[in-house]
Design a protein around this motif. Structure first.
Motif, short mmCIF file in Angstrom:
data_model
loop_
_atom_site.label_atom_id
_atom_site.label_comp_id
_atom_site.label_asym_id
_atom_site.label_seq_id
_atom_site.Cartn_x
_atom_site.Cartn_y
_atom_site.Cartn_z
N MET A 197 0.83 -1.21 0.00
CA MET A 197 0.00 0.00 0.00
C MET A 197 0.86 1.25 0.00
N THR A 198 0.23 2.36 -0.33
CA THR A 198 0.87 3.66 -0.21
C THR A 198 1.19 3.89 1.26
N ASN A 199 2.45 4.22 1.55
CA ASN A 199 2.89 4.42 2.93
C ASN A 199 2.68 5.88 3.34
N ASN A 200 1.49 6.15 3.86
CA ASN A 200 1.18 7.48 4.39
C ASN A 200 0.14 7.32 5.50
N ALA A 201 -0.30 8.42 6.07
CA ALA A 201 -1.22 8.38 7.21
C ALA A 201 -2.68 8.12 6.82
N ASN A 202 -2.98 8.04 5.53
CA ASN A 202 -4.36 7.80 5.09
C ASN A 202 -4.77 6.34 5.34
N THR A 203 -6.05 6.13 5.60
CA THR A 203 -6.57 4.80 5.90
C THR A 203 -6.80 4.00 4.62
N VAL A 217 -24.27 -17.51 8.44
CA VAL A 217 -24.34 -17.80 7.01
C VAL A 217 -24.60 -19.29 6.85
N ASP A 218 -25.52 -19.66 5.96
CA ASP A 218 -25.83 -21.07 5.69
C ASP A 218 -24.70 -21.67 4.87
N LEU A 219 -23.80 -22.40 5.51
CA LEU A 219 -22.67 -22.98 4.81
C LEU A 219 -22.97 -24.36 4.23
N THR A 220 -24.25 -24.78 4.29
CA THR A 220 -24.63 -26.02 3.60
C THR A 220 -24.83 -25.75 2.11
N THR A 221 -24.90 -24.47 1.72
CA THR A 221 -25.03 -24.10 0.32
C THR A 221 -23.75 -23.38 -0.13
N ASP A 222 -23.49 -23.38 -1.42
CA ASP A 222 -22.32 -22.68 -1.96
C ASP A 222 -22.38 -21.21 -1.56
N GLN A 223 -21.24 -20.64 -1.19
CA GLN A 223 -21.14 -19.23 -0.82
C GLN A 223 -19.95 -18.61 -1.54
N THR A 224 -20.11 -17.36 -1.95
CA THR A 224 -19.00 -16.62 -2.53
C THR A 224 -18.25 -15.92 -1.41
N VAL A 225 -16.95 -16.11 -1.37
CA VAL A 225 -16.09 -15.40 -0.42
C VAL A 225 -15.41 -14.28 -1.20
N THR A 226 -15.45 -13.07 -0.65
CA THR A 226 -14.95 -11.89 -1.34
C THR A 226 -13.90 -11.18 -0.49
N ILE A 227 -12.79 -10.82 -1.11
CA ILE A 227 -11.76 -10.00 -0.47
C ILE A 227 -11.83 -8.63 -1.12
N THR A 228 -12.03 -7.58 -0.31
CA THR A 228 -12.19 -6.23 -0.84
C THR A 228 -11.17 -5.28 -0.23
N GLY A 229 -11.06 -4.12 -0.84
CA GLY A 229 -10.23 -3.04 -0.31
C GLY A 229 -10.96 -1.72 -0.48
N GLN A 230 -10.73 -0.81 0.46
CA GLN A 230 -11.34 0.52 0.38
C GLN A 230 -10.33 1.56 0.84
N LEU A 231 -10.25 2.64 0.10
CA LEU A 231 -9.31 3.71 0.41
C LEU A 231 -10.00 4.87 1.09
N GLY A 232 -9.29 5.53 2.00
CA GLY A 232 -9.80 6.76 2.60
C GLY A 232 -9.59 7.95 1.68
N VAL A 233 -8.55 7.89 0.83
CA VAL A 233 -8.22 8.94 -0.13
C VAL A 233 -7.96 8.28 -1.48
N SER A 234 -8.63 8.74 -2.52
CA SER A 234 -8.60 8.05 -3.81
C SER A 234 -7.25 8.05 -4.51
N THR A 235 -6.32 8.90 -4.12
CA THR A 235 -5.01 8.93 -4.78
C THR A 235 -4.05 7.86 -4.23
N ASP A 236 -4.46 7.17 -3.16
CA ASP A 236 -3.65 6.10 -2.60
C ASP A 236 -3.89 4.79 -3.37
N THR A 237 -3.13 3.77 -3.02
CA THR A 237 -3.28 2.44 -3.61
C THR A 237 -3.22 1.39 -2.52
N LEU A 238 -4.09 0.39 -2.61
CA LEU A 238 -4.06 -0.81 -1.76
C LEU A 238 -4.03 -2.00 -2.71
#
Length: 163
Positions: free
Chosen positions: A62-68, A129-150
């Motif tokens: 990630m961008t190394n700064n104080a932004n979340t 969550v009903d794990l007897t049925t197929d479930q989609t697992v999702t990994i997401t990212g969210q930036l506090g400032v749009s000029t950063d990168t995760l």
């Protein structure tokens, strides 16, 4: 860019078993403050059993700064893990353990992806969550400032089946 991996978790028996899904292809969020999907995979129904475990490891840069910068993991629509946000760091390795609680419909997860071992002041996250049925697992990212990168540099998921 989102990376999708087809299910390789299937048909486990009545004893202990381990299956792995993952990717070494980087996927990043930048230019937006919207939560962005970085990877998904299918968790086959009944693959954990009543007392099994879903473990998701992630390697981040990630961008190394104080932004979340906030990573999250979800099963279906239920958030199972997050951090309070990466700030003032250039990289991280996270681990999320979701345990079935004597039922395929009740789970507990340590909410902290960064310190999954040891003690924490945070309460466990409970999901139904009903794990007897197929479930989609999702990994997401969210930036506090749009000029950063995760960037999700690599990840893998492990399932440990237990009756």
């Amino acid at each position: 860019m989102s990376v999708t991996v087809n299910s390789i978790i299937s048909g486990v028996g009545s004893t202990s078993s381990t299956r792995i899904a993952g990717s070494g292809s980087a996927s990043a969020v930048t230019g937006t403050t919207n939560e962005t999907t970085l990877a998904t995979f299918n968790l086959a129904g009944s693959s954990l059993g009543a007392n099994g475990l879903l473990r998701v490891y992630c390697l981040w840069s990630m961008t190394n700064n104080a932004n979340t910068k906030t990573p999250r993991i979800k099963i279906g629509a239920s958030q199972i893990a997050t951090t309070s946000g990466f700030a003032s760091n250039a990289s991280a390795e996270t681990n999320s353990n979701t345990w079935a609680q004597n039922s395929q419909a009740v789970q507990k997860t340590n909410v902290s992806m960064v310190t999954p071992f040891g003690v924490s002041t945070a309460a466990l996250t409970g999901t139904t969550v009903d794990l007897t049925t197929d479930q989609t697992v999702t990994i997401t990212g969210q930036l506090g400032v749009s000029t950063d990168t995760l960037t999700l540099e690599a990840w893998y998921a492990e399932v440990i089946y237990a009756v």
